[in-house]
Design a protein around this motif. Structure first.
Motif, short mmCIF file in Angstrom:
data_model
loop_
_atom_site.label_atom_id
_atom_site.label_comp_id
_atom_site.label_asym_id
_atom_site.label_seq_id
_atom_site.Cartn_x
_atom_site.Cartn_y
_atom_site.Cartn_z
N LEU A 24 0.81 -1.21 0.00
CA LEU A 24 0.00 0.00 0.00
C LEU A 24 0.85 1.26 0.00
CD1 LEU A 24 -2.74 -1.08 2.57
CD2 LEU A 24 -3.03 -0.87 0.11
N THR A 25 1.99 1.23 0.69
CA THR A 25 2.82 2.44 0.78
C THR A 25 3.79 2.59 -0.37
OG1 THR A 25 4.37 1.26 2.23
CG2 THR A 25 2.67 2.59 3.30
N THR A 26 4.00 1.54 -1.15
CA THR A 26 4.93 1.64 -2.28
C THR A 26 4.24 1.68 -3.63
OG1 THR A 26 5.21 -0.77 -2.30
CG2 THR A 26 6.83 0.52 -1.06
N THR A 27 2.96 1.32 -3.68
CA THR A 27 2.23 1.36 -4.94
C THR A 27 1.02 2.29 -4.90
OG1 THR A 27 0.68 -0.46 -4.43
CG2 THR A 27 2.83 -1.06 -5.34
N GLY A 28 0.55 2.65 -3.70
CA GLY A 28 -0.65 3.46 -3.60
C GLY A 28 -1.91 2.70 -3.95
N ALA A 29 -1.84 1.36 -3.95
CA ALA A 29 -2.99 0.54 -4.34
C ALA A 29 -4.14 0.69 -3.35
CB ALA A 29 -2.57 -0.93 -4.42
N ARG A 30 -5.34 0.42 -3.82
CA ARG A 30 -6.52 0.36 -2.97
C ARG A 30 -6.56 -0.99 -2.25
NH1 ARG A 30 -7.90 2.30 -8.01
NH2 ARG A 30 -8.83 4.39 -8.12
N MET A 31 -7.36 -1.08 -1.20
CA MET A 31 -7.48 -2.34 -0.48
C MET A 31 -7.97 -3.45 -1.41
SD MET A 31 -7.36 -4.33 2.12
CE MET A 31 -7.10 -3.34 3.59
N ASN A 32 -8.97 -3.17 -2.23
CA ASN A 32 -9.51 -4.18 -3.13
C ASN A 32 -8.46 -4.69 -4.10
OD1 ASN A 32 -11.03 -4.74 -5.98
ND2 ASN A 32 -12.27 -5.42 -4.25
N GLU A 33 -7.58 -3.82 -4.53
CA GLU A 33 -6.50 -4.21 -5.45
C GLU A 33 -5.45 -5.04 -4.71
OE1 GLU A 33 -7.53 -0.05 -7.62
OE2 GLU A 33 -5.57 -0.27 -6.65
N LEU A 34 -5.13 -4.65 -3.49
CA LEU A 34 -4.20 -5.42 -2.66
C LEU A 34 -4.70 -6.85 -2.49
CD1 LEU A 34 -1.81 -5.51 -0.50
CD2 LEU A 34 -3.61 -4.99 1.16
N GLN A 35 -5.99 -7.00 -2.22
CA GLN A 35 -6.56 -8.33 -1.99
C GLN A 35 -6.50 -9.21 -3.24
OE1 GLN A 35 -10.26 -6.35 -0.34
NE2 GLN A 35 -10.29 -8.21 0.88
N GLN A 36 -6.29 -8.61 -4.41
CA GLN A 36 -6.28 -9.37 -5.66
C GLN A 36 -4.94 -10.05 -5.96
OE1 GLN A 36 -7.90 -7.31 -9.16
NE2 GLN A 36 -8.91 -5.87 -7.77
N ILE A 37 -3.89 -9.75 -5.20
CA ILE A 37 -2.58 -10.37 -5.47
C ILE A 37 -2.73 -11.88 -5.40
CG2 ILE A 37 -0.19 -10.57 -4.71
CD1 ILE A 37 -0.42 -7.82 -3.49
N ASN A 38 -2.30 -12.56 -6.45
CA ASN A 38 -2.55 -13.99 -6.53
C ASN A 38 -1.43 -14.71 -7.27
OD1 ASN A 38 -3.50 -14.66 -9.56
ND2 ASN A 38 -4.24 -12.62 -9.01
N LEU A 39 -1.45 -16.03 -7.15
CA LEU A 39 -0.44 -16.89 -7.77
C LEU A 39 -0.91 -17.47 -9.10
CD1 LEU A 39 0.74 -18.78 -4.58
CD2 LEU A 39 2.05 -17.11 -5.88
N ASN A 53 -13.27 -12.54 -1.40
CA ASN A 53 -14.14 -12.14 -0.31
C ASN A 53 -14.04 -10.63 -0.10
OD1 ASN A 53 -15.80 -12.08 1.92
ND2 ASN A 53 -14.25 -12.86 3.34
N GLY A 54 -14.82 -9.90 -0.88
CA GLY A 54 -14.77 -8.45 -0.77
C GLY A 54 -15.65 -7.80 -1.81
N THR A 55 -15.53 -6.49 -1.94
CA THR A 55 -16.31 -5.78 -2.94
C THR A 55 -15.88 -6.22 -4.34
OG1 THR A 55 -14.73 -3.95 -2.93
CG2 THR A 55 -16.63 -3.78 -1.46
N ARG A 56 -16.81 -6.16 -5.28
CA ARG A 56 -16.59 -6.53 -6.68
C ARG A 56 -16.30 -8.02 -6.84
NH1 ARG A 56 -12.23 -3.29 -9.39
NH2 ARG A 56 -13.60 -3.17 -11.20
N ASP A 57 -16.78 -8.83 -5.89
CA ASP A 57 -16.49 -10.26 -5.96
C ASP A 57 -17.17 -10.93 -7.16
OD1 ASP A 57 -19.01 -9.95 -4.92
OD2 ASP A 57 -18.79 -11.42 -3.33
N ALA A 58 -18.20 -10.27 -7.72
CA ALA A 58 -18.84 -10.84 -8.90
C ALA A 58 -17.91 -10.75 -10.11
CB ALA A 58 -20.15 -10.10 -9.19
N LEU A 59 -17.03 -9.76 -10.12
CA LEU A 59 -16.09 -9.57 -11.22
C LEU A 59 -14.84 -10.42 -11.06
CD1 LEU A 59 -15.23 -7.92 -13.78
CD2 LEU A 59 -14.30 -6.22 -12.19
#
Length: 678
Positions: free
Chosen positions: A366-381, A448-454
């Motif tokens: 969050l402090t090095t990219t300025g990402a939103r929480m929803n974007e942070l939660q999207q980090i995946n393998l 598990n969060g906002t925009r989970d349909a997408l």
């Protein structure tokens, strides 16, 4: 979405006798609508907090309707439930209302929304506006369901449980006032955070290192006890902070603790845990060596039975440390109940380890990219989740692909090798947690969060126990690892660090500390509208004051603080048709700007560069070279050139300070203290 049998059983067992049969029988009228399908987070909160209240039946009906009829996402249902319950409880207590039919929304909510009436004076304008909106929305949805889906007979059976709709034609709305107050509050909080921005990352890393060492020494002590058949409790010590402090713990399991304290209760499974005995200072210059989370556990901050006075004193709410995901922060039920019977700090290592692991990674990203929480939660393998990009000199940069707010396609977020090491450490933790040998075996879980349909199911990094961490769980991790590092506004209000606040601080830090153009910051924040970037990056009052004082000394700084936004076409005209592109090696780090350079090749101090401790000498030589050039331009009577060089040196020194913090926590991460066994 996974859900334990215990949670479902708990909900179904608690509803009869607490919720009226007229409401429970709705399940029989709609074959596919089941009470057991209520989202886990919602049902748990309802059972723990909302039973036995005058509004219990209405809230039960509302979560049933929101789940099945309106089909709201779990996060929205929980938000409505939480706001309705907390505000209704406050209003009923304020007005001494004992029965639902004594509640008059036009009077009671109307007076609450008119600030001059001084009803619940500690409630902010934003709290009032949010309740007003949620009350109107919830009652409207319930009434729409009843009118459209039920017979007259069934409707009459439910009427006594309903909260009256609020018919006010919008005259009680404080939306405009709430927005203005929120902007001012945000600005004050950003002003408090910005001077501490690099240190926040440093602190998260240092505390993670402390917990990692605690876990390692705990495992060594447990292994020693098990291998040698030693009875518990068992005391062990180790020296930390480069042998300056000695920490002492006592290792317990369920049976040994019950033998000493039989009144505590019982537990189905055996569990091993630690009791914190204390710290011995070996260097008198060191202060506050106790573990930073001691008071949180003494005050049960992780539970709904937390000491509310303590939380309020530190700027928290009752749910600030309550993770909706089991295994994070909060210990097992057996360990949690110990504090009610025995004085001391008792904790299980794994929930704290998980909280610090996810909290550190969240704060870094969050402090090095300025990402939103929803974007942070999207980090995946997933196959395209993280892409390594090979740079010259056998160096690698990492590209994270997430879908920003307001978009439907993935966009690129760039992180350094330092951040990737944190991600890789998190992956190894998950492999150990799931007992798998390969990263590809980490489970695919529902978002598990906002925009989970997408967002499709993926092997998300922020997960535990086959469940994706939601917003509140990640926030709890962040608060936990930063607890005790108190920031205050100029008015003395405690600043509660949140993901969105860090995003605002990132924008401000980039523009007013790192001296970046708003065009670059707009790209980094993935904003579609440049006006939004302007709002995010507004100067704080302190920065404005400093700037006014500097105008006479450095006219060139005026242009760096300008509020005029340059268009890409203007930049092209200034730079020609040769974009710099991402991943080039530059002085002191690596460029990650994949567009025309908005910093006009001023790489030192640029937010589009990832600092690299391996290139520390380049910055030192940069400063030395500038100092020689300063003397040259001084002797030639060229003050503007002198100012430019001094500004470059100021930026280089800021980068050296950040690199020093990185070097410090990297060194601390490799420290392995000696274990002393009793």
């Amino acid at each position: 979405m996974s859900r334990s049998t215990e949670d479902v059983t708990n909900l179904l067992e608690r509803l009869p006798g607490n919720v009226d049969e007229e409401i429970l029988s709705l399940e029989s009228m709609f074959p596919n609508w089941k009470w057991e399908a209520i989202p886990q987070q919602v049902s748990n909160y309802f059972v723990r907090n909302c039973l036995g209240k005058p509004w219990t039946n209405f809230l039960a009906l509302s979560i049933f309707v929101d789940t099945h009829y309106d089909k709201l996402v779990p996060a929205s249902i929980f938000a409505f439930l939480n706001t309705m319950h907390v505000r209704l409880e406050a209003l009923f207590n304020w007005y001494n209302i004992a029965r639902l039919n004594a509640f008059d929304p036009v009077r009671h909510i109307g007076e609450y929304m008119q600030l001059q009436n001084d009803v619940l004076p500690n409630h902010t304008v934003n709290m009032r506006a949010k309740f007003y909106s949620h009350y109107k929305g919830t009652t409207q949805r319930v009434f729409q369901f009843i009118n459209n889906q039920l017979s007259d007979q069934k409707r009459s059976g439910l009427i006594s449980f309903l909260l009256p709709p609020l018919v006010d034609n919008g005259r009680f709305s404080l939306r405009g006032e709430a927005q203005d107050q929120a902007k001012e509050t945000r600005k004050d909080e950003v002003e408090a955070i910005v001077p501490h921005y690099p240190y926040i990352r440093y602190l998260a890393n240092m505390r993670y290192n402390i917990i990692k060492r605690i876990k390692k020494k705990y495992q060594e002590a447990l292994g020693h006890v098990q291998m040698n058949n030693i009875d518990m409790p068992f005391t062990f010590r180790y020296e930390d902070q480069e042998d300056k402090v000695e920490y002492e713990f006592k290792l317990w399991d369920r049976d040994s603790f019950l033998a000493k304290h039989p009144k505590v209760g019982v537990a189905k499974d055996n569990v091993c845990f630690l009791e914190y005995i204390g710290a011995r200072i070996k260097n008198e210059q060191i202060e506050d060596v106790d573990l930073w989370f001691n008071e949180l556990f003494l005050n049960k901050a992780y539970s709904t039975n937390a000491n509310e006075a303590y939380l309020k004193e530190h700027g928290y709410t009752k749910s600030s440390f309550v993770s909706q995901q089991a295994g994070i922060v909060s210990p097992s039920r057996f360990v949690a109940q110990i504090v009610s019977h025995v004085e001391g700090v008792f904790f299980e290592v794994e929930p704290i380890m998980a909280a610090c692991l996810f909290g550190r990674l969240a704060i870094d990203v969050l402090t090095t990219t300025g990402a939103r929480m929803n974007e942070l939660q999207q980090i995946n393998l997933g196959p395209k989740g993280m892409v390594p990009l090979q740079l010259p000199e056998n160096r690698t940069l990492y590209e994270l692909n997430m879908i920003p707010k307001g978009r439907i396609e993935e966009e690129h977020y760039y992180v350094s090798e330092t951040t990737w090491e944190m991600i890789r450490e998190t992956v190894h933790y998950l492999m150990e947690h799931y007992n798998v040998q390969k990263a590809s075996q980490i489970p695919v879980v529902n978002f598990n969060g906002t925009r989970d349909a997408l967002l499709k199911p993926k092997p998300y990094i922020f997960q535990l126990n086959n469940f994706h961490l939601n917003n509140s769980s990640v926030q709890a991790c962040m608060r936990f690892i930063l607890h005790g590092y108190t920031l205050q506004t100029n008015n003395g209000d405690v600043v509660n660090i949140k993901a969105h606040l860090l995003r605002h601080a990132f924008a401000n830090h980039m523009v007013h500390v790192m001296k970046q153009s708003k065009d670059m910051v707009r790209e980094l924040l993935h904003h579609k509208n440049e006006i939004v970037t302007y709002y995010y990056s507004q100067a704080t009052s302190e920065q404005i004051q400093e700037h006014v004082m500097d105008i006479g000394k450095a006219l060139d700084a005026h242009y760096k603080y300008s509020q005029v936004l340059r268009t890409p076409e203007e930049l092209e005209e200034m730079m020609g048709e040769n974009p710099i592109g991402a991943y080039l090696e530059v002085t002191g780090g690596t460029c990650v700007v994949s567009a025309v350079c908005p910093a006009k090749l001023a790489c030192v101090g640029c937010a589009g560069k990832v600092p690299d401790p391996a290139k520390k000498d380049q910055l030192i030589k940069f400063i030395e070279h500038n100092e020689k050039s300063i003397e040259f331009f001084k002797s030639n009577g060229q003050p503007i050139e002198v100012r430019k060089l001094r500004n470059g040196n100021m930026n280089a020194r800021k980068e050296l300070e950040e690199i020093t913090l990185i070097e410090t926590y990297r060194k601390d991460a490799t420290y392995d203290p000696k274990l002393t066994l009793s």
